[in-house]
Design a protein around this motif. Structure first.
Motif, short mmCIF file in Angstrom:
data_model
loop_
_atom_site.label_atom_id
_atom_site.label_comp_id
_atom_site.label_asym_id
_atom_site.label_seq_id
_atom_site.Cartn_x
_atom_site.Cartn_y
_atom_site.Cartn_z
N VAL A 5 0.83 -1.20 0.00
CA VAL A 5 0.00 0.00 0.00
C VAL A 5 0.87 1.25 0.00
O VAL A 5 0.58 2.22 -0.71
CB VAL A 5 -0.98 -0.01 1.20
CG1 VAL A 5 -1.65 1.34 1.37
CG2 VAL A 5 -2.02 -1.10 1.01
N SER A 6 1.95 1.23 0.76
CA SER A 6 2.80 2.43 0.80
C SER A 6 3.42 2.71 -0.57
O SER A 6 3.57 3.86 -0.96
CB SER A 6 3.89 2.27 1.86
OG SER A 6 4.79 1.23 1.51
N TYR A 7 3.75 1.67 -1.32
CA TYR A 7 4.27 1.88 -2.67
C TYR A 7 3.18 2.31 -3.64
O TYR A 7 3.46 3.00 -4.62
CB TYR A 7 4.96 0.61 -3.19
CG TYR A 7 6.39 0.53 -2.76
CD1 TYR A 7 7.37 1.26 -3.43
CD2 TYR A 7 6.76 -0.25 -1.67
CE1 TYR A 7 8.69 1.20 -3.03
CE2 TYR A 7 8.08 -0.31 -1.27
CZ TYR A 7 9.04 0.41 -1.95
OH TYR A 7 10.34 0.36 -1.55
N GLY A 8 1.95 1.93 -3.40
CA GLY A 8 0.85 2.35 -4.26
C GLY A 8 0.34 3.74 -3.94
O GLY A 8 -0.07 4.50 -4.83
N ILE A 9 0.34 4.09 -2.67
CA ILE A 9 -0.19 5.38 -2.24
C ILE A 9 0.73 6.53 -2.64
O ILE A 9 0.26 7.59 -3.05
CB ILE A 9 -0.40 5.38 -0.70
CG1 ILE A 9 -1.53 4.45 -0.32
CG2 ILE A 9 -0.65 6.77 -0.17
CD1 ILE A 9 -2.91 4.96 -0.63
N THR A 10 2.03 6.34 -2.56
CA THR A 10 2.97 7.43 -2.82
C THR A 10 2.79 8.04 -4.21
O THR A 10 2.60 9.26 -4.32
CB THR A 10 4.41 6.95 -2.61
OG1 THR A 10 4.54 6.49 -1.27
CG2 THR A 10 5.40 8.08 -2.85
N VAL A 13 -0.74 9.84 -4.37
CA VAL A 13 -0.78 11.13 -3.67
C VAL A 13 0.03 12.16 -4.44
O VAL A 13 -0.37 13.33 -4.57
CB VAL A 13 -0.28 10.99 -2.22
CG1 VAL A 13 -0.06 12.34 -1.57
CG2 VAL A 13 -1.27 10.16 -1.41
N THR A 14 1.17 11.76 -4.97
CA THR A 14 2.00 12.68 -5.73
C THR A 14 1.26 13.19 -6.97
O THR A 14 1.33 14.37 -7.31
CB THR A 14 3.31 11.99 -6.16
OG1 THR A 14 3.97 11.53 -4.98
CG2 THR A 14 4.21 12.94 -6.90
N GLY A 15 0.53 12.31 -7.63
CA GLY A 15 -0.18 12.69 -8.84
C GLY A 15 -1.46 13.48 -8.60
O GLY A 15 -1.78 14.38 -9.37
N MET A 16 -2.20 13.15 -7.55
CA MET A 16 -3.50 13.78 -7.33
C MET A 16 -3.50 14.81 -6.21
O MET A 16 -4.41 15.62 -6.14
CB MET A 16 -4.55 12.72 -6.97
CG MET A 16 -4.92 11.80 -8.08
SD MET A 16 -6.26 10.69 -7.59
CE MET A 16 -7.64 11.80 -7.63
N GLY A 17 -2.57 14.70 -5.33
CA GLY A 17 -2.60 15.54 -4.14
C GLY A 17 -3.21 14.74 -2.99
O GLY A 17 -4.00 13.83 -3.20
N LEU A 18 -2.83 15.09 -1.79
CA LEU A 18 -3.24 14.34 -0.60
C LEU A 18 -4.75 14.32 -0.42
O LEU A 18 -5.36 13.26 -0.23
CB LEU A 18 -2.56 14.93 0.63
CG LEU A 18 -2.70 14.15 1.93
CD1 LEU A 18 -2.04 12.79 1.79
CD2 LEU A 18 -2.09 14.92 3.08
N GLN A 19 -5.39 15.46 -0.50
CA GLN A 19 -6.83 15.54 -0.25
C GLN A 19 -7.61 14.75 -1.30
O GLN A 19 -8.46 13.93 -0.93
CB GLN A 19 -7.29 16.99 -0.26
CG GLN A 19 -8.77 17.13 0.03
CD GLN A 19 -9.22 18.58 0.07
OE1 GLN A 19 -8.43 19.48 -0.14
NE2 GLN A 19 -10.48 18.80 0.35
#
Length: 68
Positions: A5-10, A13-19
């Motif tokens: 999940v950490s490799y998928g989330i990074t 989040v980088t592409g879309m933004g955290l929110q």
């Protein structure tokens, strides 16, 4: 799981933004959680229409000697 999940989330989040990433994740989780309502509503009908296919499958397995 958390490692994957950490490799998928990074990159997400980088592409879309955290929110936006977590809003999308929340709605995906909500859709997954509420999918049980489809089975509450249509489950009986789905089971009824699959009886003949299930019986055929059981007969095939019995003929192959794969039941006990």
């Amino acid at each position: 799981m958390s490692f994957a999940v950490s490799y998928g989330i990074t990159p997400w989040v980088t592409g879309m933004g955290l929110q936006n990433a977590f809003i999308v994740a929340a709605f995906v989780g909500l859709a997954q959680t509420l999918s049980f309502l489809l089975f509450v509503r249509y489950g009986r009908h789905l089971r009824e229409i699959s009886v003949s296919r299930y019986r055929k499958y059981v007969q095939e397995m019995a003929a192959a000697g794969l039941i006990h």
